[in-house]
Design a protein around this motif. Sequence first.
Motif, PDB file in Angstrom:
ATOM      1  N   THR A 150       0.831  -1.212   0.000  1.00 42.03           N
ATOM      2  CA  THR A 150       0.000   0.000   0.000  1.00 42.03           C
ATOM      3  C   THR A 150       0.863   1.258   0.000  1.00 42.03           C
ATOM      4  OG1 THR A 150      -1.777  -1.133   1.194  1.00 42.03           O
ATOM      5  CG2 THR A 150      -1.793   1.271   1.253  1.00 42.03           C
ATOM      6  N   LYS A 151       1.958   1.232   0.754  1.00 43.45           N
ATOM      7  CA  LYS A 151       2.858   2.385   0.787  1.00 43.45           C
ATOM      8  C   LYS A 151       3.453   2.645  -0.596  1.00 43.45           C
ATOM      9  CE  LYS A 151       4.237   2.271   5.651  1.00 43.45           C
ATOM     10  NZ  LYS A 151       5.369   2.145   6.611  1.00 43.45           N
ATOM     11  N   GLU A 152       3.834   1.566  -1.286  1.00 41.30           N
ATOM     12  CA  GLU A 152       4.412   1.704  -2.629  1.00 41.30           C
ATOM     13  C   GLU A 152       3.362   2.174  -3.628  1.00 41.30           C
ATOM     14  OE1 GLU A 152       7.926  -1.696  -2.529  1.00 41.30           O
ATOM     15  OE2 GLU A 152       5.836  -2.317  -2.766  1.00 41.30           O
ATOM     16  N   ILE A 153       2.132   1.700  -3.449  1.00 41.49           N
ATOM     17  CA  ILE A 153       1.028   2.154  -4.303  1.00 41.49           C
ATOM     18  C   ILE A 153       0.811   3.651  -4.107  1.00 41.49           C
ATOM     19  CG2 ILE A 153      -1.478   2.046  -4.661  1.00 41.49           C
ATOM     20  CD1 ILE A 153      -1.313  -0.950  -4.035  1.00 41.49           C
ATOM     21  N   ALA A 154       0.869   4.097  -2.850  1.00 36.31           N
ATOM     22  CA  ALA A 154       0.672   5.510  -2.528  1.00 36.31           C
ATOM     23  C   ALA A 154       1.719   6.373  -3.224  1.00 36.31           C
ATOM     24  CB  ALA A 154       0.748   5.706  -1.017  1.00 36.31           C
ATOM     25  N   VAL A 155       2.966   5.918  -3.213  1.00 35.62           N
ATOM     26  CA  VAL A 155       4.043   6.653  -3.889  1.00 35.62           C
ATOM     27  C   VAL A 155       3.800   6.680  -5.390  1.00 35.62           C
ATOM     28  CG1 VAL A 155       6.504   6.661  -4.432  1.00 35.62           C
ATOM     29  CG2 VAL A 155       5.751   6.151  -2.110  1.00 35.62           C
TER      30      VAL A 155
END
Length: 209
Positions: free
Chosen positions: A166-171
Amino acid sequence: MKVNVLIVDDEALLREGLRAMLQHESVVKNVYEAHDEKTFQEALIKNTVDLILLDVRLRSVTGFDLLARLKAIDQHPKVIAVTGLDGTEMIINLLKSGVHGIVYKLDGYSEISKAIKNVLQSGTYFPESVLKIIQTNAQRWQEIPSVTLTFQEKEMLKAIATGITTKEIAVHLKMSPSTAETYRIRLMKKVNVPNTAALLAYAFRNGIL
């Protein structure tokens, strides 16, 4: 009465093969081709089209997008959706969009020929498998979610499909992790699935990914 047919498919080999076979049909007068939204619109502007064989899954635009475009023009050709997908949601949304027939690619040209003749003679053609979907889902017809997603929702699905966090998706989508998680939850609710795995299954089954 002979009709003009427009083939809409982004695979050149399939279009050429379909054209060759259609030219032997006694009910077919002219055969035109389109592979994207631009050529689709050009074909309709330049020619009188009586029947469209529409591939549902195209690279640059969806069959649903093109069906929506048809509502904005003066011509009202019959439309037979040609698909290699069998998602229940997709089939029902095709029916809701007003297609006159549905044919599965795996059933071959004989089924396409049969569909054309039936649509021209009686107005519609749906194989037994499609009729079964209609019967099974009759009570929840209005509850079936649309397979039309926004650009942001499609980008979210593509990111999820890569397996990143999810963090990578957010970026990747240039948003906060909490916003990314909110988008994911809203998307699951929109298509009525319980988890991310089911969300991806839905996307692949209905030609979104």
